[in-house]
Motif scaffolding. Structure first.
Motif, PDB file in Angstrom:
ATOM      1  N   ASP A 160       0.510  15.689  -0.197  1.00 24.43           N
ATOM      2  CA  ASP A 160       1.924  15.369  -0.319  1.00 24.43           C
ATOM      3  C   ASP A 160       2.498  14.652   0.901  1.00 24.43           C
ATOM      4  OD1 ASP A 160       3.726  15.440  -2.214  1.00 24.43           O
ATOM      5  OD2 ASP A 160       4.339  17.542  -1.997  1.00 24.43           O
ATOM      6  N   LEU A 161       1.755  13.686   1.423  1.00 23.11           N
ATOM      7  CA  LEU A 161       2.228  12.947   2.596  1.00 23.11           C
ATOM      8  C   LEU A 161       2.817  11.640   2.080  1.00 23.11           C
ATOM      9  CD1 LEU A 161      -1.006  13.316   4.741  1.00 23.11           C
ATOM     10  CD2 LEU A 161       1.120  14.593   5.019  1.00 23.11           C
ATOM     11  N   SER A 162       3.906  11.199   2.648  1.00 21.83           N
ATOM     12  CA  SER A 162       4.309   9.867   2.198  1.00 21.83           C
ATOM     13  C   SER A 162       3.585   8.865   3.100  1.00 21.83           C
ATOM     14  CB  SER A 162       5.830   9.689   2.195  1.00 21.83           C
ATOM     15  OG  SER A 162       6.332  10.201   3.380  1.00 21.83           O
ATOM     16  N   ALA A 163       2.324   8.675   2.744  1.00 20.47           N
ATOM     17  CA  ALA A 163       1.465   7.804   3.548  1.00 20.47           C
ATOM     18  C   ALA A 163       0.435   7.156   2.633  1.00 20.47           C
ATOM     19  CB  ALA A 163       0.759   8.633   4.613  1.00 20.47           C
ATOM     20  N   TYR A 164      -0.244   6.164   3.168  1.00 27.26           N
ATOM     21  CA  TYR A 164      -1.274   5.450   2.408  1.00 27.26           C
ATOM     22  C   TYR A 164      -2.531   5.349   3.248  1.00 27.26           C
ATOM     23  CZ  TYR A 164       2.372   4.307  -0.848  1.00 27.26           C
ATOM     24  OH  TYR A 164       3.378   4.421  -1.767  1.00 27.26           O
ATOM     25  N   LEU A 165      -3.652   5.404   2.528  1.00 31.06           N
ATOM     26  CA  LEU A 165      -4.938   5.262   3.186  1.00 31.06           C
ATOM     27  C   LEU A 165      -5.518   3.917   2.778  1.00 31.06           C
ATOM     28  CD1 LEU A 165      -6.454   7.366   4.905  1.00 31.06           C
ATOM     29  CD2 LEU A 165      -7.774   7.937   2.875  1.00 31.06           C
ATOM     30  N   LYS A 283     -11.016  -9.771   8.994  1.00 39.09           N
ATOM     31  CA  LYS A 283     -11.979  -9.375  10.037  1.00 39.09           C
ATOM     32  C   LYS A 283     -13.349  -9.011   9.453  1.00 39.09           C
ATOM     33  CE  LYS A 283      -9.407  -9.640  13.728  1.00 39.09           C
ATOM     34  NZ  LYS A 283      -9.736 -10.315  14.957  1.00 39.09           N
ATOM     35  N   GLY A 284     -13.543  -9.309   8.164  1.00 41.80           N
ATOM     36  CA  GLY A 284     -14.894  -9.176   7.606  1.00 41.80           C
ATOM     37  C   GLY A 284     -15.102  -8.031   6.626  1.00 41.80           C
ATOM     38  N   ALA A 285     -14.040  -7.257   6.279  1.00 42.82           N
ATOM     39  CA  ALA A 285     -14.249  -6.189   5.293  1.00 42.82           C
ATOM     40  C   ALA A 285     -14.647  -6.828   3.959  1.00 42.82           C
ATOM     41  CB  ALA A 285     -12.978  -5.371   5.122  1.00 42.82           C
ATOM     42  N   ARG A 286     -15.685  -6.280   3.326  1.00 41.47           N
ATOM     43  CA  ARG A 286     -16.175  -6.833   2.063  1.00 41.47           C
ATOM     44  C   ARG A 286     -15.142  -6.608   0.953  1.00 41.47           C
ATOM     45  NH1 ARG A 286     -21.364  -7.002  -0.307  1.00 41.47           N
ATOM     46  NH2 ARG A 286     -21.974  -7.816   1.709  1.00 41.47           N
ATOM     47  N   GLU A 287     -14.546  -5.421   0.944  1.00 42.58           N
ATOM     48  CA  GLU A 287     -13.571  -5.072  -0.084  1.00 42.58           C
ATOM     49  C   GLU A 287     -12.636  -4.035   0.522  1.00 42.58           C
ATOM     50  OE1 GLU A 287     -13.849  -3.802  -4.793  1.00 42.58           O
ATOM     51  OE2 GLU A 287     -15.696  -4.104  -3.683  1.00 42.58           O
ATOM     52  N   THR A 288     -11.399  -3.976   0.058  1.00 42.20           N
ATOM     53  CA  THR A 288     -10.495  -2.919   0.540  1.00 42.20           C
ATOM     54  C   THR A 288      -9.793  -2.278  -0.652  1.00 42.20           C
ATOM     55  OG1 THR A 288      -8.640  -4.439   0.785  1.00 42.20           O
ATOM     56  CG2 THR A 288      -9.984  -4.090   2.745  1.00 42.20           C
ATOM     57  N   TRP A 289      -9.379  -1.033  -0.487  1.00 45.16           N
ATOM     58  CA  TRP A 289      -8.639  -0.300  -1.505  1.00 45.16           C
ATOM     59  C   TRP A 289      -7.476   0.400  -0.803  1.00 45.16           C
ATOM     60  CZ3 TRP A 289     -13.855  -0.278  -0.785  1.00 45.16           C
ATOM     61  CH2 TRP A 289     -14.662  -0.662  -1.834  1.00 45.16           C
ATOM     62  N   ILE A 290      -6.393   0.606  -1.557  1.00 41.18           N
ATOM     63  CA  ILE A 290      -5.255   1.344  -0.975  1.00 41.18           C
ATOM     64  C   ILE A 290      -5.048   2.593  -1.838  1.00 41.18           C
ATOM     65  CG2 ILE A 290      -2.775   1.306  -0.518  1.00 41.18           C
ATOM     66  CD1 ILE A 290      -3.052  -1.705   0.012  1.00 41.18           C
ATOM     67  N   GLU A 291      -4.974   3.730  -1.193  1.00 40.56           N
ATOM     68  CA  GLU A 291      -4.845   5.006  -1.902  1.00 40.56           C
ATOM     69  C   GLU A 291      -3.601   5.715  -1.381  1.00 40.56           C
ATOM     70  OE1 GLU A 291      -7.076   5.614  -4.280  1.00 40.56           O
ATOM     71  OE2 GLU A 291      -6.455   7.691  -4.657  1.00 40.56           O
ATOM     72  N   SER A 292      -2.753   6.163  -2.294  1.00 43.45           N
ATOM     73  CA  SER A 292      -1.567   6.876  -1.855  1.00 43.45           C
ATOM     74  C   SER A 292      -1.937   8.325  -1.557  1.00 43.45           C
ATOM     75  CB  SER A 292      -0.516   6.740  -2.956  1.00 43.45           C
ATOM     76  OG  SER A 292       0.083   7.944  -3.188  1.00 43.45           O
ATOM     77  N   LEU A 293      -1.405   8.872  -0.468  1.00 41.67           N
ATOM     78  CA  LEU A 293      -1.717  10.266  -0.130  1.00 41.67           C
ATOM     79  C   LEU A 293      -0.591  11.173  -0.613  1.00 41.67           C
ATOM     80  CD1 LEU A 293      -3.212   9.842   3.470  1.00 41.67           C
ATOM     81  CD2 LEU A 293      -4.435  10.208   1.343  1.00 41.67           C
TER      82      LEU A 293
END
Ligand code: PMV
Length: 293
Positions: A160-165, A283-293
């Motif tokens: 329940d954090l208002s944050a994103y990973l 900077k070279g990341a092959r793929e990225t994902w965003i996940e809500s916490l």
């Protein structure tokens, strides 16, 4: 037993927020299900017997399910479609095995209880990991984040954090068994690192309960330093962690077994997560994902 024309099973992936490696030595780990990142397995009638292959956790999982159901007709084939990149610390082998076992039970028209599913997937995971803590399988089965210790088992935890990973893939295969072995080879020298990692996971749980994102970020970055000190990170992961921090992440670390695989970065808003994702891709990341916490 009447076999169907097709069996389908799905499973989601997972990510370790804190505690990888230390969990093998009895310290706590905190892992999150990634419900939006899925793998689907389809079982179909085939032209020839599906051969056993001890090197392959997927085939091992299919046979474990068929053995349990005492199915003798093994003329079958399978397809896998996966949003979970292979061997990147996102529980791909556990997720693939879970999906495959569910697909076999569906193919055979049989109900499958979660406990049995977990036992069967852990059989297959022992092939992939030699001595898995069980964290991957359990988190891929869970709908909520979990804290795990070898002695106390699993308990759900509320984030329940208002944050994103932000999760970013180095593009390199993680090498979980090699990394676990590397830590083991260090014997007593690894102990202070593992102890501090355990302490940081405890601290992460405290700051999460206070919704203190700044401290959580700091704890994650410190954990990365210790994992790097243990020799289980890699230059590519270190570069992505540095890039995430440079772009304003609250904290960042490698995740999973390491020696490749993914990094995670904590951000306070979706906008920040998107900006950091973009920077990591540059900077070279092959793929990225965003996940809500
Ligand atoms: O690489 P992954 O995501 O499967 O994670 C491995 C985590 C370890 O703590 C290194 C090993 C384990 O069995 O828990």
């Amino acid at each position: 037993m009447k076999l169907k024309k097709e069996g389908v099973g799905k499973a989601h992936s997972k990510i370790i927020l804190m505690g990888e490696h230390a969990v093998v030595y009895g310290y706590p780990a905190l892992a999150l299900p990634l419900k939006g990142i899925e793998v689907t397995c389809q079982i179909l009638p085939g032209q020839k017997e599906l051969e056993r292959d001890k090197q392959d956790p997927l085939v091992t999982a299919i046979h474990a399910a068929l053995d349990h159901l005492a199915v003798t007709d093994r003329q079958l084939t399978y397809t896998i479609s996966s949003q979970v990149p292979e061997r990147r610390g996102m529980g791909s082998s556990a997720a693939v095995s879970l999906a495959a076992i569910r697909a076999v039970f569906d193919y055979c028209g049989q109900a499958l209880a979660d406990q049995l599913l977990e036992e069967l997937v852990n059989q297959a995971e022992r092939v992939a990991h030699t001595n898995p803590s069980g964290l991957d399988a359990k988190t891929c089965l869970s709908d909520s984040p979990l804290v795990y210790t070898r002695t106390e088992g699993f308990r759900p935890v509320k984030l329940d954090l208002s944050a994103y990973l932000v999760i970013a893939d180095t593009g390199l295969h993680g090498q979980t068994s090699e990394a676990v072995q590397k830590v083991k080879n260090q014997g007593n020298q690894a102990q202070p690192y593992l102890e501090q990692l355990g302490h940081l996971t405890d601290q992460a749980l405290v700051v999460i309960s206070r919704q203190d994102l700044t401290s959580l970020g700091q704890v994650m970055t410190q954990a990365h330093g210790l994992l790097d000190g243990l020799g289980v990170s890699c230059p590519e992961a270190n570069a992505l962690v540095a890039a995430a921090l440079e772009a304003g992440a609250l904290g960042a670390k490698m995740t999973g077994g390491g020696l490749g695989g993914c990094i995670i970065a904590l951000t306070p808003s979706r906008e920040a997560a998107e900006r950091i994702s973009q920077h990591l891709a540059e900077k070279g990341a092959r793929e990225t994902w965003i996940e809500s916490l």
